[in-house]
Design an enzyme around this catalytic site. Structure first.
Site, PDB file in Angstrom:
ATOM      1  N   LYS A   7       0.469  -0.889  -0.479  1.00 43.37           N
ATOM      2  CA  LYS A   7      -0.421  -0.113   0.042  1.00 43.37           C
ATOM      3  C   LYS A   7       1.142   1.045  -0.137  1.00 43.37           C
ATOM      4  CE  LYS A   7      -4.879   0.878   0.471  1.00 43.37           C
ATOM      5  NZ  LYS A   7      -5.504  -0.238  -0.296  1.00 43.37           N
ATOM      6  N   GLY A  35     -26.711   1.034   0.875  1.00 42.39           N
ATOM      7  CA  GLY A  35     -25.557   1.731   0.150  1.00 42.39           C
ATOM      8  C   GLY A  35     -25.926   1.553  -1.905  1.00 42.39           C
ATOM      9  N   GLY A  54     -25.253   1.954  -4.760  1.00 46.30           N
ATOM     10  CA  GLY A  54     -23.659   2.332  -5.032  1.00 46.30           C
ATOM     11  C   GLY A  54     -23.457   1.724  -6.318  1.00 46.30           C
ATOM     12  N   ASN A  55     -21.990   1.797  -6.761  1.00 49.01           N
ATOM     13  CA  ASN A  55     -22.045   1.341  -8.125  1.00 49.01           C
ATOM     14  C   ASN A  55     -22.214   0.113  -7.613  1.00 49.01           C
ATOM     15  OD1 ASN A  55     -21.174   2.794  -9.522  1.00 49.01           O
ATOM     16  ND2 ASN A  55     -19.527   3.342  -8.108  1.00 49.01           N
ATOM     17  N   VAL A  56     -21.633   0.070  -6.032  1.00 48.48           N
ATOM     18  CA  VAL A  56     -21.264  -2.460  -6.106  1.00 48.48           C
ATOM     19  C   VAL A  56     -23.154  -2.584  -5.238  1.00 48.48           C
ATOM     20  CG1 VAL A  56     -20.441  -3.888  -4.805  1.00 48.48           C
ATOM     21  CG2 VAL A  56     -19.132  -2.162  -4.914  1.00 48.48           C
TER      22      VAL A  56
HETATM   23  P1  NAD Z   1     -20.193   4.076  -3.952  1.00 50.23           P
HETATM   24  O1  NAD Z   1     -19.761   5.203  -3.985  1.00 50.23           O
HETATM   25  O2  NAD Z   1     -20.260   3.518  -5.207  1.00 50.23           O
HETATM   26  O3  NAD Z   1     -21.202   3.493  -3.835  1.00 50.23           O
HETATM   27  C1  NAD Z   1     -21.428   3.689  -1.551  1.00 50.23           C
HETATM   28  C2  NAD Z   1     -23.005   4.184  -1.812  1.00 50.23           C
HETATM   29  O4  NAD Z   1     -23.054   4.577   0.184  1.00 50.23           O
HETATM   30  C3  NAD Z   1     -22.650   5.399  -2.326  1.00 50.23           C
HETATM   31  O5  NAD Z   1     -24.550   5.517  -3.222  1.00 50.23           O
HETATM   32  C4  NAD Z   1     -23.501   6.257  -1.497  1.00 50.23           C
HETATM   33  O6  NAD Z   1     -24.202   7.521  -0.815  1.00 50.23           O
HETATM   34  C5  NAD Z   1     -23.868   5.308  -0.637  1.00 50.23           C
HETATM   35  N1  NAD Z   1     -23.832   5.953   1.315  1.00 50.23           N
HETATM   36  C6  NAD Z   1     -22.863   6.916   1.751  1.00 50.23           C
HETATM   37  N2  NAD Z   1     -23.330   7.333   3.109  1.00 50.23           N
HETATM   38  C7  NAD Z   1     -24.356   6.101   3.283  1.00 50.23           C
HETATM   39  C8  NAD Z   1     -25.548   5.921   4.593  1.00 50.23           C
HETATM   40  N3  NAD Z   1     -25.071   6.498   5.596  1.00 50.23           N
HETATM   41  N4  NAD Z   1     -26.020   4.717   4.422  1.00 50.23           N
HETATM   42  C9  NAD Z   1     -26.762   4.678   3.439  1.00 50.23           C
HETATM   43  N5  NAD Z   1     -25.611   4.439   1.926  1.00 50.23           N
HETATM   44  C10 NAD Z   1     -24.622   5.902   1.935  1.00 50.23           C
HETATM   45  O7  NAD Z   1     -19.005   2.896  -3.756  1.00 50.23           O
HETATM   46  P2  NAD Z   1     -18.771   1.587  -4.299  1.00 50.23           P
HETATM   47  O8  NAD Z   1     -17.633   1.130  -5.098  1.00 50.23           O
HETATM   48  O9  NAD Z   1     -20.401   0.895  -4.443  1.00 50.23           O
HETATM   49  O10 NAD Z   1     -18.347   0.906  -2.883  1.00 50.23           O
HETATM   50  C11 NAD Z   1     -19.382   0.425  -1.338  1.00 50.23           C
HETATM   51  C12 NAD Z   1     -18.426  -0.139   0.157  1.00 50.23           C
HETATM   52  O11 NAD Z   1     -17.722  -1.681  -1.480  1.00 50.23           O
HETATM   53  C13 NAD Z   1     -17.023   0.715  -0.318  1.00 50.23           C
HETATM   54  O12 NAD Z   1     -17.183   0.240   1.367  1.00 50.23           O
HETATM   55  C14 NAD Z   1     -16.051  -0.195  -0.861  1.00 50.23           C
HETATM   56  O13 NAD Z   1     -15.226   0.848  -0.357  1.00 50.23           O
HETATM   57  C15 NAD Z   1     -16.024  -0.958  -1.374  1.00 50.23           C
HETATM   58  N6  NAD Z   1     -16.096  -1.867  -2.074  1.00 50.23           N
HETATM   59  C16 NAD Z   1     -15.975  -1.147  -2.935  1.00 50.23           C
HETATM   60  C17 NAD Z   1     -15.009  -2.415  -4.000  1.00 50.23           C
HETATM   61  C18 NAD Z   1     -15.450  -1.379  -6.317  1.00 50.23           C
HETATM   62  O14 NAD Z   1     -14.999  -2.993  -6.595  1.00 50.23           O
HETATM   63  N7  NAD Z   1     -16.003  -0.419  -5.963  1.00 50.23           N
HETATM   64  C19 NAD Z   1     -14.104  -3.617  -3.863  1.00 50.23           C
HETATM   65  C20 NAD Z   1     -13.984  -3.413  -2.777  1.00 50.23           C
HETATM   66  C21 NAD Z   1     -14.831  -3.606  -1.961  1.00 50.23           C
END
Ligand code: NAD
Length: 378
Positions: free
Chosen positions: A101, A198, A200-202
């Site tokens: 990291k 959440g 979001g993307n995932v």
């Molecule tokens: P993202 O930012 O696209 O989505 C996160 C979502 O959470 C957003 O829509 C945001 O508005 C929402 N959010 C924030 N605070 C909130 C709350 N209090 N209550 C409900 N929703 C809330 O991120 P992502 O890429 O979807 O990742 C989601 C999680 O998974 C993160 O913790 C990230 O570190 C982890 N992660 C993601 C990946 C990946 O491939 N994208 C891989 C490993 C881990």
């Protein structure tokens, strides 16, 4: 003896940094790091730390975090902790990668990024491929392009493996099915209920997989547009932010924030499974035990969300998107092995996951050392 700037840390960090006077090499040996590089470029004010935890399985891979740390010691603590986490994540996922990291210390809102990122790229390049970087908090895809000017040791740049979220979501979906088969003897999710925090993307992609299999899905997000999209396209039920912890559902899938499994939320859970993508879901290591005591099956976060790492690994290994999905799908069996070990060793699933990672590191480490020990030259 305590060195200036590395006083005995207080509170939670105390345990991490060792309980008496903290010497850098004591710290590295306690955490098992191979190499830590401090780099400075006065021409642009670059200050960075690269931590290589363990390269038994392959080159150390992990993102670069750009953050205004309160002290250099905080930056060092963060990079040591995160790099060790990457070793375990890659080991459990069965990837041929070590853990590393990097952190850049400073204001990540700065507009003056090109020279900083290029200085970082040169620091990475000086390691000759032992450390490979990617995006993390405070760093954009465009920043990675600047890093790439100076080094090939970078993944996740534009035009390569692309958005990892669909692969992560698929891995989480398969992980939830593994939890279901462990808990209910059947991995079918039709008729099961799942609360996704959440969208979001995932979270969005996860909702797609879950609804396609006929699960009843509840979702919350601070961004109404995101929940509305899931409701309109997928027919999920939207709940208020705080209500997500109280939903009467089989599974809680955190896909937003860390530390949401804590003393305040666990007593509210009616869930039987916690399995989601968010990093650092447990507020503290004791919450793994609290879930177990409450009869709640927990899929360790770094195991179930390894799809993102698998996706960037595909760049190095030349895998197709299909192959990355297949690998992410294997999270199903990885979790079942972890649950079996947890049962046989009488430990939590978090402890069992760490043991699975350490077993693999020991096995491969022995393999690497064998010729030296036996004196055989290859
Ligand atoms: P993202 O930012 O696209 O989505 C996160 C979502 O959470 C957003 O829509 C945001 O508005 C929402 N959010 C924030 N605070 C909130 C709350 N209090 N209550 C409900 N929703 C809330 O991120 P992502 O890429 O979807 O990742 C989601 C999680 O998974 C993160 O913790 C990230 O570190 C982890 N992660 C993601 C990946 C990946 O491939 N994208 C891989 C490993 C881990």
């Amino acid at each position: 003896m305590t060195r200036p700037g590395l006083e005995v840390p207080e509170g939670a960090e105390l345990e991490l940094l060792g309980s008496d006077g903290v010497e850098i090499f004591d710290l590295l040996s306690e955490m098992g790091h191979e190499q830590v590089v401090f780099s400075h470029d006065p021409s642009c004010g670059y200050r960075g730390i690269i931590a290589i935890h363990d390269t038994t399985l392959g080159p150390a891979l992990g993102g670069t975090r750009f953050w205004n740390y309160e002290s250099d010691r905080d930056a060092l603590t963060d990079v040591l902790r995160l790099s060790r986490g990457m070793t375990y994540k890659a080991a459990v996922a069965g990837l041929n990668l070590g853990g590393g990291k990097a952190v850049i210390i400073g204001d990540n809102k700065t507009r003056d990024r090109e020279m900083l990122m290029r200085a970082h790229g040169r620091a990475i390049d000086s390691l000759g491929g032992r450390y490979i970087t990617a995006e993390d908090v405070g760093v954009s895809v465009e920043d990675m392009d600047f890093v790439h000017v100076e080094t090939e040791s970078v993944v996740g740049i534009q035009g390569r493996s692309g958005d990892p979220s669909p692969v992560t979501a698929y891995g989480v979906y398969r992980g939830i099915k593994a939890c279901a088969v462990k808990r209910y003897g059947d991995d079918g999710l039709g008729g099961r209920s799942i609360a996704v925090q959440g969208a979001g993307n995932v979270g969005y992609h996860l909702c797609r997989y879950l609804t396609a299999e006929g699960a009843k899905v509840f979702v919350s997000d601070i961004d109404d547009a995101r929940t509305a999209r899931c409701a309109e396209e997928l027919g999920v039920e939207v709940v208020e932010l705080e209500e997500i912890y109280d939903v009467d559902a089989d599974v809680f899938a955190p896909c937003a924030l860390g530390a949401i499994v804590n003393d305040e939320t666990i007593p509210r859970f009616r869930f039987e499974i916690v399995a989601g993508a968010a990093n650092n879901q447990l507020a503290g290591p004791e919450h793994d035990a609290a879930l177990k005591e409450g009869g709640i099956l927990y899929a360790p976060d770094y195991v179930i969300n390894a799809g993102g790492l698998i996706n960037v690994y595909s760049e190095l290994a030349g895998w197709s998107s299909d192959r990355s999905h297949r690998k992410a799908g294997e999270i199903y069996n990885v979790l079942l092995d972890i649950f079996d070990l947890a049962e046989s060793d009488g430990v939590t699933s978090g402890v069992a996951a760490d043991r699975v990672a350490e077993q693999r590191l020991r096995r491969v480490g022995r393999l690497h050392r064998a010729p030296l020990l036996s004196g055989v030259k290859w």
